[in-house]
Write a protein that holds these residues in place. Structure first.
Motif, PDB file in Angstrom:
ATOM      1  N   UNK A   1       0.810  -1.215   0.000  1.00  0.00           N
ATOM      2  CA  UNK A   1       0.000   0.000   0.000  1.00  0.00           C
ATOM      3  C   UNK A   1       0.843   1.264   0.000  1.00  0.00           C
ATOM      4  N   UNK A   2       1.903   1.303   0.801  1.00  0.00           N
ATOM      5  CA  UNK A   2       2.695   2.526   0.919  1.00  0.00           C
ATOM      6  C   UNK A   2       3.305   2.921  -0.407  1.00  0.00           C
ATOM      7  N   UNK A   3       3.528   1.945  -1.286  1.00  0.00           N
ATOM      8  CA  UNK A   3       4.051   2.256  -2.615  1.00  0.00           C
ATOM      9  C   UNK A   3       2.928   2.477  -3.621  1.00  0.00           C
ATOM     10  N   UNK A   4       1.943   1.590  -3.617  1.00  0.00           N
ATOM     11  CA  UNK A   4       0.889   1.660  -4.641  1.00  0.00           C
ATOM     12  C   UNK A   4       0.046   2.916  -4.513  1.00  0.00           C
ATOM     13  N   UNK A   5      -0.183   3.380  -3.271  1.00  0.00           N
ATOM     14  CA  UNK A   5      -1.011   4.574  -3.088  1.00  0.00           C
ATOM     15  C   UNK A   5      -0.325   5.810  -3.670  1.00  0.00           C
ATOM     16  N   UNK A   6       1.005   5.741  -3.835  1.00  0.00           N
ATOM     17  CA  UNK A   6       1.773   6.847  -4.421  1.00  0.00           C
ATOM     18  C   UNK A   6       2.284   6.481  -5.812  1.00  0.00           C
ATOM     19  N   UNK A   7       1.569   5.596  -6.501  1.00  0.00           N
ATOM     20  CA  UNK A   7       1.920   5.169  -7.855  1.00  0.00           C
ATOM     21  C   UNK A   7       3.360   4.658  -7.950  1.00  0.00           C
ATOM     22  N   UNK A   8       3.808   4.007  -6.882  1.00  0.00           N
ATOM     23  CA  UNK A   8       5.131   3.357  -6.819  1.00  0.00           C
ATOM     24  C   UNK A   8       6.303   4.329  -6.844  1.00  0.00           C
ATOM     25  N   UNK A   9       6.040   5.605  -6.619  1.00  0.00           N
ATOM     26  CA  UNK A   9       7.157   6.545  -6.594  1.00  0.00           C
ATOM     27  C   UNK A   9       8.134   6.251  -5.453  1.00  0.00           C
ATOM     28  N   UNK A  10       7.673   5.839  -4.263  1.00  0.00           N
ATOM     29  CA  UNK A  10       8.638   5.491  -3.206  1.00  0.00           C
ATOM     30  C   UNK A  10       9.591   4.362  -3.618  1.00  0.00           C
TER      31      UNK A  10
ATOM     32  N   UNK B   1      -1.785  -6.629  12.265  1.00  0.00           N
ATOM     33  CA  UNK B   1      -0.425  -6.327  11.825  1.00  0.00           C
ATOM     34  C   UNK B   1       0.043  -4.973  12.336  1.00  0.00           C
ATOM     35  N   UNK B   2      -0.901  -4.153  12.763  1.00  0.00           N
ATOM     36  CA  UNK B   2      -0.584  -2.841  13.334  1.00  0.00           C
ATOM     37  C   UNK B   2      -0.712  -2.940  14.853  1.00  0.00           C
ATOM     38  N   UNK B   3       0.348  -2.667  15.603  1.00  0.00           N
ATOM     39  CA  UNK B   3       0.278  -2.821  17.063  1.00  0.00           C
ATOM     40  C   UNK B   3      -0.787  -1.949  17.716  1.00  0.00           C
ATOM     41  N   UNK B   4      -1.212  -0.897  17.017  1.00  0.00           N
ATOM     42  CA  UNK B   4      -2.236  -0.026  17.581  1.00  0.00           C
ATOM     43  C   UNK B   4      -3.647  -0.470  17.212  1.00  0.00           C
ATOM     44  N   UNK B   5      -3.751  -1.537  16.416  1.00  0.00           N
ATOM     45  CA  UNK B   5      -5.047  -2.039  15.998  1.00  0.00           C
ATOM     46  C   UNK B   5      -5.407  -3.289  16.798  1.00  0.00           C
ATOM     47  N   UNK B   6      -6.634  -3.750  16.621  1.00  0.00           N
ATOM     48  CA  UNK B   6      -7.106  -4.942  17.311  1.00  0.00           C
ATOM     49  C   UNK B   6      -7.155  -6.114  16.335  1.00  0.00           C
ATOM     50  N   UNK B   7      -7.086  -7.349  16.887  1.00  0.00           N
ATOM     51  CA  UNK B   7      -7.254  -8.529  16.060  1.00  0.00           C
ATOM     52  C   UNK B   7      -8.621  -8.481  15.385  1.00  0.00           C
ATOM     53  N   UNK B   8      -8.658  -8.977  14.149  1.00  0.00           N
ATOM     54  CA  UNK B   8      -9.923  -9.069  13.433  1.00  0.00           C
ATOM     55  C   UNK B   8     -10.326  -7.796  12.715  1.00  0.00           C
ATOM     56  N   UNK B   9      -9.492  -6.763  12.782  1.00  0.00           N
ATOM     57  CA  UNK B   9      -9.814  -5.492  12.127  1.00  0.00           C
ATOM     58  C   UNK B   9      -9.146  -5.455  10.744  1.00  0.00           C
ATOM     59  N   UNK B  10      -9.886  -5.014   9.743  1.00  0.00           N
ATOM     60  CA  UNK B  10      -9.336  -4.828   8.397  1.00  0.00           C
ATOM     61  C   UNK B  10      -9.118  -3.345   8.177  1.00  0.00           C
ATOM     62  N   UNK B  11      -7.875  -2.977   7.884  1.00  0.00           N
ATOM     63  CA  UNK B  11      -7.562  -1.575   7.608  1.00  0.00           C
ATOM     64  C   UNK B  11      -7.520  -1.336   6.097  1.00  0.00           C
ATOM     65  N   UNK B  12      -7.656  -0.082   5.735  1.00  0.00           N
ATOM     66  CA  UNK B  12      -7.672   0.313   4.323  1.00  0.00           C
ATOM     67  C   UNK B  12      -6.438  -0.228   3.598  1.00  0.00           C
ATOM     68  N   UNK B  13      -5.269  -0.055   4.198  1.00  0.00           N
ATOM     69  CA  UNK B  13      -4.035  -0.492   3.545  1.00  0.00           C
ATOM     70  C   UNK B  13      -4.014  -1.996   3.335  1.00  0.00           C
ATOM     71  N   UNK B  14      -4.513  -2.755   4.302  1.00  0.00           N
ATOM     72  CA  UNK B  14      -4.536  -4.213   4.175  1.00  0.00           C
ATOM     73  C   UNK B  14      -5.459  -4.632   3.046  1.00  0.00           C
ATOM     74  N   UNK B  15      -6.614  -3.989   2.959  1.00  0.00           N
ATOM     75  CA  UNK B  15      -7.555  -4.306   1.887  1.00  0.00           C
ATOM     76  C   UNK B  15      -6.957  -3.951   0.529  1.00  0.00           C
ATOM     77  N   UNK B  16      -6.325  -2.805   0.448  1.00  0.00           N
ATOM     78  CA  UNK B  16      -5.732  -2.376  -0.811  1.00  0.00           C
ATOM     79  C   UNK B  16      -4.622  -3.320  -1.255  1.00  0.00           C
ATOM     80  N   UNK B  17      -3.861  -3.859  -0.300  1.00  0.00           N
ATOM     81  CA  UNK B  17      -2.754  -4.753  -0.654  1.00  0.00           C
ATOM     82  C   UNK B  17      -3.244  -6.038  -1.300  1.00  0.00           C
ATOM     83  N   UNK B  18      -4.474  -6.439  -1.022  1.00  0.00           N
ATOM     84  CA  UNK B  18      -5.025  -7.639  -1.644  1.00  0.00           C
ATOM     85  C   UNK B  18      -5.250  -7.413  -3.134  1.00  0.00           C
ATOM     86  N   UNK B  19      -5.817  -6.259  -3.492  1.00  0.00           N
ATOM     87  CA  UNK B  19      -6.129  -5.940  -4.889  1.00  0.00           C
ATOM     88  C   UNK B  19      -5.511  -4.595  -5.244  1.00  0.00           C
TER      89      UNK B  19
END
Length: 847
Positions: free
Chosen positions: A278-287, A608-626
């Protein structure tokens, strides 16, 4: 050179001699003249041992000057001129060569060195019989590599003069040239024409001092070999994430430091971008582009994912114009052409100065690219055979003497690697693109890097046409988990690879902070990653839904993304495509279909995020799938065309060849089930299909919800291009996926198979008769999939059997048809527990 005390009797007035510079080398012992009957009609060889001034014993070498019997005169026996071009006295020259080899061995032993040079006028052209004696004894003709000649006779050019080096002597050769000051000059300049003409043309310049040209050989004992450190990645796919990207960069820098900056060349076999985190794809892979720029990537084969957003995006944004480059490295595509031509649209190769040597890198991409990306984005391109393209370019480089070493970067590779227990021999035996790379790549290529298949290996591949010779062929796996390293030891004189070592170096686990502190490039990478993660976090950390358990791709052992197997994630995305596109406004989808290569990450229950709870889907995780931003389309296929779609899971390219991935398992919405035979002819695998609990109707139309990648015929599912009423919803995959997660949370994995391998299914049964068939591979391999235990079988509504399911997922069903079973059409229904897999097979009951 002083004559030795002992000289042969009856020597010719003209004899062999040596002139040397005492300030550069010193003579060791006295010279030796060979006294052998073989030289009764020639001038005997003169040998002298030398050593560099101030040099050690290792710098000792032997020089032997020669002048063999000429080709003129009338010989008898094997000395007779046979008309084969070798002239008279060929037999004597062969015997002289044999005697010289023996003499050289004696002088070598006496001088305690294996470094020997044989030089002079051998009166034999490069391929004649006397020269073969030297080649068979391990000597190399140095001057032949210059492709220049030393002698002109009767209007024809060739070389009677040679400097032959033993293997050890050749290692210390720094350069060779033919000094064309004699053979091509007018004979009137020669000393033999002094006072010969009315006009005196002779002068004292070096020109036409003889009718033979001198050969100049440079010897540098201290610079015999040059070491090259080739580092490589493949299928990085925008892995911009905390810690591991810095550790990846640190591994590159550690290997660069060990070998030296000047000796290192950092390369890639393609798919640097696309299908990214996500960190790359959201910025069109510029990073990712910035990270690879910071690490000094010099050249990369273009991969199929570089074309994900079309060639115009690759050319204009990713690469950028010459005066405003974005990617600082050279993208190479020797087999990517303007459609209908052989005109390359990308650089075919680049040449880099590495440790004083010219290293050419040739790149090529898989010929399957048109089936792997959205066709509209490459409609003006064609993709040729990668091996033919590499060989063509390597030949041009070699013919023009543009490089000392040639490296091939193929975005294509083996189907399996070392972790799967595969060997080079196994993979070559399967044929296909990888076998052609191994068996057909030009011997001019010294090292081969591969990619695309995400496999890991470092093998010694045989060099075609060169018995006993090997060269390295490497692939690193993917995602920067390894750095491929090929270390070449190269003879600086002729570019021959004397030795090599090839391996995959795992990404370091060293503390990222320590790597940042130690290496400037890693510090730059760390800043790029930090900025990218911060920018992505604003969007990516948003909670969009939840799940009750892992929903994943199929696994093979510990490896994800087994594209040949059904998965809970693929089927969940199939449901998303059907439900998100179900409304008339969005296309009226009835069936959802997804390709396995589109699933680039898992949905994991554990946070995967220490500040999140188990069972939560974050935007970045969803985006990484597709992550592809494909448009969501609907299209109408008939029932017969839908069956063809399922048959095309057994893959063929447009030309009919089987690609590297011979089978791709489609993900389907949960209202579709089918049975198939694993071993069948192409087009005859599917044995039954049910949609919404009813057998599919071949002539009826079904609205399919899927990605624009597939409706354009991607992944060789070409039947989509024959569909009707194509409609674009205006949604991209990410937006439709996130909408689905938000509306359907919590998501739960469905472990029911939609595709069941069945052997022996009947089309008709008879009252009172036994029926037997087998269901195979009933267990999914997605994480958390249960092992099935039983299969309850019904004929129509009547239960007729409960079969046990083996640990391997096989159920052998046997039952007797009830004597009063209703005649006519009915179904065999099998419910597999605990997964819930449902098998529905239409049959006819007969008397």
């Amino acid at each position: 050179m002083p004559s030795p005390e002992s000289v042969p009797e009856g020597e010719d007035v003209i004899r062999t001699a040596m002139i040397y510079r005492k300030s550069v080398v010193r003579a060791i012992g006295e010279s030796v003249i060979l006294d052998d009957p073989a030289f009764a009609n020639a001038r005997p060889p003169l040998a002298q041992t030398f050593r560099e001034r101030g040099g050690a014993r290792d710098d000792t070498f032997v020089v032997i000057a020669n002048h063999f019997k000429s080709k003129s005169g009338d010989g008898t026996g094997d000395n007779e001129d046979t008309g084969d071009g070798q002239g008279s006295f060929n037999g004597d020259r062969v015997r002289q060569a044999q005697a010289l080899v023996t003499f050289a061995d004696e002088q070598s032993a006496a001088a305690r060195t294996t470094s020997v040079f044989l030089m002079g006028d051998f009166n034999a052209y490069t391929e004649e019989d006397p020269m073969q004696v030297f080649y068979d004894a391990g000597y190399t003709d140095l001057a032949s590599r210059t492709q220049e000649s030393t002698y002109v006779f009767d209007g024809k050019v060739g070389s009677l003069d040679h400097v032959l080096a033993s293997a050890t002597a050749a290692e210390g050769v720094a350069g060779v040239d033919v000094w064309n000051v004699n053979s091509v000059e007018p004979v009137a300049y020669e000393y033999s024409r002094y006072n010969y003409n009315a006009t005196l043309l002779y002068d004292e310049s070096p020109f036409r001092s003889s009718d033979h040209d001198p050969i100049v050989v440079g010897i540098d004992p201290d610079a015999k070999f040059v070491d090259l450190n080739l580092l490589n990645i493949n299928d990085f796919h925008g892995r911009i994430e905390e810690d591991s990207t810095v550790q990846f960069a640190g591994t590159v820098e550690q290997l660069r430091e060990q070998a030296g900056e000047d000796s290192t060349l950092f390369l890639s076999a393609g798919d640097n971008i696309g299908a990214s985190l996500f960190a790359s794809s959201v910025a069109q892979d510029q990073p990712t582009i910035d990270v690879l720029n910071a690490l000094g990537l010099r050249g990369a084969a273009v991969g199929n994912h570089e074309f994900d957003k079309g060639f115009a995006d690759l050319r204009d944004r990713v690469i950028g114009p010459d005066d405003d480059r974005n990617a600082d490295w050279t993208y190479l595509g020797a087999n990517v052409y303007e459609k209908g031509t052989q005109n390359p649209v990308l650089d075919e190769y680049d040449v880099f100065d590495v440790n004083g040597l010219r290293v050419a890198v040739v790149g090529a991409v898989t010929q399957e690219t048109p089936s792997l990306v959205t066709p509209d984005g490459i409609k003006d391109l064609s993709f040729g055979d990668p091996v033919k393209a590499v060989n063509r370019v390597a030949g041009e480089i070699e013919d023009a003497d543009l490089a000392d070493v040639i490296v091939a970067e193929y975005h294509e590779g083996a189907a399996e690697g070392t972790p799967e227990g595969a060997t080079l021999e196994d993979e070559v035996a399967q044929g296909g693109a990888f076998a052609r790379i191994v068996n057909k790549t030009s011997p001019a290529v010294d090292a081969i890097f591969t990619g695309h298949t995400h496999k890991q290996y470092a093998w010694d591949a045989p060099v075609p046409g060169e018995a006993g010779e090997t060269r390295p062929i490497v692939q690193t796996g993917s995602y920067g988990e390894n750095i491929g390293q090929i270390e070449l030891t190269v003879n600086a004189y002729d570019g021959d690879v004397d030795a090599y070592d090839a391996r995959n170096v795992p990404r370091t686990e060293e503390d990222p902070a320590a790597l940042v502190e130690k290496y400037d490039r890693v510090a730059d990478v760390d800043q790029i990653v930090t900025d990218a993660l911060d920018e992505a976090a604003e969007v990516g950390d948003q909670e969009i839904g939840s799940l009750t358990a892992d929903i994943t791709t199929a696994f093979k052992g510990d490896e994800r993304d087994d594209r040949g197997s059904e998965s809970t994630l693929g089927n969940t995305v199939g449901n998303m495509l059907r439900d998100t596109l179900a409304s008339d406004e969005r296309g009226g989808a009835e069936i959802g279909v997804t390709n396995p290569g589109g699933l680039r990450a898992e949905l994991m229950y554990e946070a995967t995020n220490p500040e999140s709870k188990d069972g939560i889907i974050r935007y970045a995780e969803a985006n990484s799938v597709l992550p592809f931003t494909n448009n969501l389309n609907t299209i109408t296929l008939t029932g017969a065309q839908f069956k063809t779609l399922l048959e095309q899971q057994w893959q063929t390219n447009p030309g009919g060849e089987t690609p590297e991935r011979p089978y791709l398992q489609l993900g389907l919405s949960d209202n579709v089930t089918y049975t198939y035979k694993a071993k069948a002819k192409h087009g005859h695998h599917i044995t039954s299909i049910s949609v919404d609990g009813k057998p599919i109707k071949p002539k009826a139309g079904y609205r399919i919800g899927t990605f624009s990648f597939l409706t354009a015929g991607g992944d060789n599912f070409r039947i989509f291009t024959q569909g009707k009423n194509l409609s674009d919803s205006g949604l991209v995959d990410r937006d439709g996926w996130i909408e689905y997660i938000e509306s359907n949370s919590p998501l739960s994995p469905d472990f029911a198979r939609h595709a069941v391998q069945a052997q022996g299914l009947p089309k008709a049964v008879r009252r009172g008769k036994k029926v037997s068939f087998t269901l195979n591979e009933l267990n999914l391999t997605s994480l958390g999939s249960p092992k099935n235990a039983s299969a309850v079988v019904r004929l129509g509504k009547k239960k007729v059997d409960t079969a046990k399911v083996s640990a391997k997922g096989t159920a052998r069903v046997t039952f007797k048809v009830p004597k009063k079973a209703k005649l006519g059409k009915t179904e065999i229904l099998v419910r597999v527990k605990p997964s819930g897999t449902y098998v529905q097979v239409p049959v006819r009951v007969k008397k």
